[in-house]
Design an enzyme around this catalytic site. Structure first.
Site, PDB file in Angstrom:
ATOM      1  N   ARG A  61     -11.803 -37.012 -14.320  1.00  0.00           N
ATOM      2  CA  ARG A  61     -10.753 -37.303 -13.342  1.00  0.00           C
ATOM      3  C   ARG A  61      -9.523 -36.446 -13.665  1.00  0.00           C
ATOM      4  O   ARG A  61      -9.521 -35.695 -14.636  1.00  0.00           O
ATOM      5  CB  ARG A  61     -10.427 -38.800 -13.267  1.00  0.00           C
ATOM      6  N   GLY A  62      -8.470 -36.594 -12.832  1.00  0.00           N
ATOM      7  CA  GLY A  62      -7.277 -35.756 -12.998  1.00  0.00           C
ATOM      8  C   GLY A  62      -7.399 -34.558 -12.065  1.00  0.00           C
ATOM      9  O   GLY A  62      -8.414 -33.840 -12.102  1.00  0.00           O
ATOM     10  N   ALA A  63      -6.356 -34.354 -11.232  1.00  0.00           N
ATOM     11  CA  ALA A  63      -6.474 -33.371 -10.148  1.00  0.00           C
ATOM     12  C   ALA A  63      -6.901 -31.967 -10.607  1.00  0.00           C
ATOM     13  O   ALA A  63      -7.865 -31.401 -10.065  1.00  0.00           O
ATOM     14  CB  ALA A  63      -5.160 -33.326  -9.369  1.00  0.00           C
ATOM     15  N   ARG A  99     -13.305 -36.939  -4.066  1.00  0.00           N
ATOM     16  CA  ARG A  99     -11.992 -37.577  -4.300  1.00  0.00           C
ATOM     17  C   ARG A  99     -11.052 -36.970  -3.254  1.00  0.00           C
ATOM     18  O   ARG A  99     -10.656 -35.815  -3.385  1.00  0.00           O
ATOM     19  CB  ARG A  99     -11.449 -37.275  -5.707  1.00  0.00           C
ATOM     20  N   GLN A 211      -5.863 -45.564 -17.410  1.00  0.00           N
ATOM     21  CA  GLN A 211      -5.791 -44.170 -17.881  1.00  0.00           C
ATOM     22  C   GLN A 211      -4.671 -44.010 -18.919  1.00  0.00           C
ATOM     23  O   GLN A 211      -4.749 -43.166 -19.803  1.00  0.00           O
ATOM     24  CB  GLN A 211      -5.524 -43.208 -16.711  1.00  0.00           C
ATOM     25  N   ASP A 252      -1.052 -35.343  -7.566  1.00  0.00           N
ATOM     26  CA  ASP A 252      -2.373 -35.012  -7.023  1.00  0.00           C
ATOM     27  C   ASP A 252      -2.300 -34.157  -5.770  1.00  0.00           C
ATOM     28  O   ASP A 252      -3.273 -33.486  -5.409  1.00  0.00           O
ATOM     29  CB  ASP A 252      -3.163 -36.288  -6.729  1.00  0.00           C
ATOM     30  N   ASN A 262       0.813 -39.386  -6.218  1.00  0.00           N
ATOM     31  CA  ASN A 262       0.319 -39.521  -7.591  1.00  0.00           C
ATOM     32  C   ASN A 262      -0.222 -40.936  -7.750  1.00  0.00           C
ATOM     33  O   ASN A 262      -0.172 -41.753  -6.816  1.00  0.00           O
ATOM     34  CB  ASN A 262       1.432 -39.222  -8.607  1.00  0.00           C
ATOM     35  N   LYS A 263      -0.756 -41.217  -8.918  1.00  0.00           N
ATOM     36  CA  LYS A 263      -1.392 -42.508  -9.196  1.00  0.00           C
ATOM     37  C   LYS A 263      -0.560 -43.677  -8.706  1.00  0.00           C
ATOM     38  O   LYS A 263       0.658 -43.687  -8.871  1.00  0.00           O
ATOM     39  CB  LYS A 263      -1.618 -42.595 -10.711  1.00  0.00           C
TER      40      LYS A 263
END
Ligand code: MRU
Length: 362
Positions: A61-63, A99, A211, A252, A262-263
């Protein structure tokens, strides 16, 4: 839920250290981040579908890392199939749907399309080796960008706070594990720490995937950076108590007016930071900008299964008849952002569509 590939290798097969993913012998290995910090295991990916599954299931995960993994999926596609435009387009469509909020994947896949169009006539083996090399390049490029971004952010904060040691709050994991190395927000923290400018890092746990509690804390431990994990709802009170100098997150997707996704939880951090007069900053490569959208209103927010919220460690925590809402991201308006830190430069308040466009035109 889609199938997770079963072949797993252990850390002993890994050259050097805990990379979030790497190429070895024409296979792509993905660190299973769902098992961190207890276990370090890698998932062996032989096909684009294997990689897509690791993205969907959040093993990876993570853009920026999702974008890099997309380049690996394309290379594996050309290893296994005849280069044919319509099936390649189908592949890109499938990958981009894994995603929907992180734009890096879309941007890297567009680069692969351009590369394909330029080289469509080459024999299959050459096409594979071209895309395999491109994928390695994308991974290296991301690391370099993150290092530059980290340095730009550290210099900016050093001057903003006149060289004082900082108490920083960060959310989710925008670190080496969310990228191909060094990290975006955590890259800035790493660069500050190298200058001995970190007093403390507050790590939001980041419900429901944790996370922060699992991954950011893991990175802080491995760098020996003083840190404390907090529940997401503790942040506002720490701001009130003057225990936070600045908030730094990743992003993101950034719209062309500087609004950023973002998250989930990032918006409330930005609102709270504004209320308390604390700068809210976000760090991201130019690859995280979506040049097709004017503002955050056009950002698609990923909604994930409510099971991920209502079930914890395999045990249902809400009544079986309760429904949950699990939005993966929220959007921070540019008006709440003190600075956007990129590998090229730091865009300072007030961020406008003209200053964002300048990033691409200079
Ligand atoms: O759902 P995740 O874990 O992929 O979300 C990650 C984030 O929100 C990060 O802040 C973002 O991708 C930037 S990472 C450098």
């Amino acid at each position: 839920m889609k199938r997770v590939p079963e072949q797993i290798v252990s850390l002993k097969d890994v050259p050097g250290k805990t990379l979030p993913s790497f190429w070895k012998d024409d296979k792509y290995y993905v660190l299973d981040q769902l098992l961190l910090p207890e276990n370090i295991k890698y998932i062996e990916c032989l096909t684009p579908e294997d990689i897509a599954d690791t993205i969907i299931n959040m093993n990876l995960r993570g853009a920026p890392l999702i974008g890099a993994a997309g380049s690996a999926a394309v290379a594996l596609f050309f290893k296994n199939s005849v280069p044919e435009e319509s099936s390649f387009k189908d592949l890109l469509k499938m990958l981009v749907s894994t995603r929907p909020t992180a734009v890096n994947l879309q941007n890297v896949l567009e680069e692969t399309m351009t590369l394909f169009n330029k080289n469509a006539g080459l024999p299959s083996e050459e096409i594979y080796s071209l895309f395999r090399n491109f994928s390695e390049f994308v991974h290296e490029r991301d690391k370099e960008r993150n290092f530059k971004m980290g340095e730009n952010g550290a210099v900016f904060l050093q001057s903003l706070f006149n060289g004082k040691k900082l108490k920083i709050l960060t959310h989710c994991n925008a670190g080496a594990l969310a990228t191909c190395g060094y990290g975006t927000a955590l890259g800035v923290i790493r660069s500050l720490n190298r200058r001995n400018l970190i007093e403390h890092v507050w790590v939001d746990e980041t419900r429901p995937y944790l996370q922060g509690a699992r991954l950011t804390a893991f990175e802080m431990v491995s760098e020996n950076i003083p840190h404390t994990v907090i529940t997401d709802s503790t942040a506002a009170w720490l701001m009130h108590e003057k225990k936070i100098d600045a908030v730094i997150t990743g992003a993101d997707r950034v719209a062309m007016n500087g609004d950023l996704a973002n998250k989930i939880g990032t918006y409330s951090l930005a609102v709270n930071a504004h209320h308390h007069g604390i700068p809210f900053l976000a760090a991201m490569p130019l690859e995280t900008f979506d040049r097709n959208i004017p503002d955050g209103g056009s950002i698609v927010i990923e909604e994930r299964s409510d099971e991920e919220l209502l079930v914890f460690n395999g045990k249902r925590i809400s009544p079986v008849t309760s429904k949950g809402l699990h939005l993966g991201f929220d959007v921070v308006p540019a008006s709440l952002v003190a600075a956007l830190i990129t590998e090229k430069k730091v865009l300072k308040k007030s961020i406008t569509k003209e200053t964002v466009a300048g990033l691409f035109n200079e």
